[in-house]
Design an enzyme around this catalytic site. Sequence first.
Site, mmCIF file in Angstrom:
data_model
loop_
_atom_site.group_PDB
_atom_site.id
_atom_site.type_symbol
_atom_site.label_atom_id
_atom_site.label_comp_id
_atom_site.label_asym_id
_atom_site.label_seq_id
_atom_site.Cartn_x
_atom_site.Cartn_y
_atom_site.Cartn_z
ATOM 1 N N LYS A 33 6.595 7.572 11.287
ATOM 2 C CA LYS A 33 8.025 7.365 11.017
ATOM 3 C C LYS A 33 8.590 8.440 10.097
ATOM 4 O O LYS A 33 9.667 8.958 10.333
ATOM 5 C CB LYS A 33 8.274 6.010 10.337
ATOM 6 N N ARG A 108 12.401 -4.827 7.666
ATOM 7 C CA ARG A 108 11.035 -5.260 7.936
ATOM 8 C C ARG A 108 10.983 -6.756 8.233
ATOM 9 O O ARG A 108 9.933 -7.264 8.596
ATOM 10 C CB ARG A 108 10.143 -5.015 6.704
ATOM 11 N N ARG A 147 -4.369 10.457 5.186
ATOM 12 C CA ARG A 147 -2.998 10.885 4.906
ATOM 13 C C ARG A 147 -2.823 11.377 3.463
ATOM 14 O O ARG A 147 -3.282 10.742 2.524
ATOM 15 C CB ARG A 147 -2.052 9.711 5.155
ATOM 16 N N ARG A 180 -1.751 8.366 -1.552
ATOM 17 C CA ARG A 180 -1.040 7.229 -2.119
ATOM 18 C C ARG A 180 -2.016 6.086 -2.388
ATOM 19 O O ARG A 180 -2.904 5.821 -1.604
ATOM 20 C CB ARG A 180 0.041 6.760 -1.143
ATOM 21 N N ARG A 191 -1.569 -3.775 4.772
ATOM 22 C CA ARG A 191 -0.191 -3.363 5.058
ATOM 23 C C ARG A 191 0.097 -3.451 6.551
ATOM 24 O O ARG A 191 1.170 -3.866 6.966
ATOM 25 C CB ARG A 191 0.038 -1.907 4.625
HETATM 26 P P1 AMP Z 1 6.138 2.256 3.222
HETATM 27 O O1 AMP Z 1 6.240 3.547 2.473
HETATM 28 O O2 AMP Z 1 7.282 2.050 4.200
HETATM 29 O O3 AMP Z 1 4.801 2.051 3.859
HETATM 30 O O4 AMP Z 1 6.305 1.089 2.133
HETATM 31 C C1 AMP Z 1 5.423 0.954 1.052
HETATM 32 C C2 AMP Z 1 5.509 -0.452 0.484
HETATM 33 O O5 AMP Z 1 6.844 -0.675 -0.017
HETATM 34 C C3 AMP Z 1 5.281 -1.571 1.483
HETATM 35 O O6 AMP Z 1 3.906 -1.857 1.646
HETATM 36 C C4 AMP Z 1 6.045 -2.718 0.842
HETATM 37 O O7 AMP Z 1 5.322 -3.240 -0.264
HETATM 38 C C5 AMP Z 1 7.265 -2.013 0.269
HETATM 39 N N1 AMP Z 1 8.399 -1.961 1.224
HETATM 40 C C6 AMP Z 1 8.918 -0.843 1.828
HETATM 41 N N2 AMP Z 1 9.956 -1.159 2.620
HETATM 42 C C7 AMP Z 1 10.099 -2.506 2.537
HETATM 43 C C8 AMP Z 1 10.997 -3.438 3.129
HETATM 44 N N3 AMP Z 1 11.942 -3.052 3.993
HETATM 45 N N4 AMP Z 1 10.838 -4.741 2.803
HETATM 46 C C9 AMP Z 1 9.899 -5.150 1.938
HETATM 47 N N5 AMP Z 1 9.012 -4.329 1.346
HETATM 48 C C10 AMP Z 1 9.108 -3.007 1.636
#
Ligand code: AMP
Length: 237
Positions: A33, A108, A147, A180, A191
């Site tokens: 993404k 989400r 990653r 990360r 996740r």
């Molecule tokens: P990402 O970078 O999109 O993988 O997001 C990292 C973490 O941020 C996720 O594992 C969630 O804990 C939180 N997070 C990101 N976007 C959302 C969302 N739209 N709703 C809830 N938690 C989110």
Amino acid sequence: MADSPLSLSERAGGEGDGKPLDLVLLGPAGAGKGTQSRRIADKYHVPHVASGDLLRMHRDRKTELGLSAMRYMDRGALVPDDLVISMIVDRMRQPDANHGILLDGFPRTVAQATALDGELEAEGRELKLALYLEVPFDVLVQRAAGRWTCRTCQTTYNYDVNPPRRPGICDVDAGELYQREDDRPEVVSERIRVYLEDTVPVVDYYRERGILREVDGTQDIETVAAEIERQLEAAVW
Ligand code: AMP
């Protein structure tokens, strides 16, 4: 002159029907993404807003939101809807999002999707397209484990499929690459599990509305980008 429509990129530059280009990109961690979003944002001149990046920024700055969100993020759980929705709504109201926005990692949950619809509707806007990048579970776990992310601009690399030119250094801004905390294998599986459990209803929600387009995210970066562009052009014109 209906027989020579402007291309989407010309249109996004302020011509055509002039309506904002509002898009969401859905897909689990490691689906690509971030990489694809940056390309779409550059090409169509819309800000790329990644909820995960915004949350990490809040966490690093130790804002009230960041401190509340951190507990969930560190174990791969979703941050509560009310926190994430108000963060995204604030971002959508910034002037650079007047001509459209590309949301990455948001919504989400169905509650987030309906909140997004409400916010857009209040502004006389509507979502043009929800793109879903599909990648099987085992490929996602493998990708995330390899990653590396730039500490300053958040560009991601994968040492197998998309390595940086110089190890440990970002091609874009020479920032330091790091792994990360939530890309550790035990957190990654969680996740992805959470993603599939919570976000599949969001995919269904957009499918029912007829604006979902699925793209095979296992293809190489250029092929995925071309497919996304084709879907975008077809949906908007
Ligand atoms: P990402 O970078 O999109 O993988 O997001 C990292 C973490 O941020 C996720 O594992 C969630 O804990 C939180 N997070 C990101 N976007 C959302 C969302 N739209 N709703 C809830 N938690 C989110």
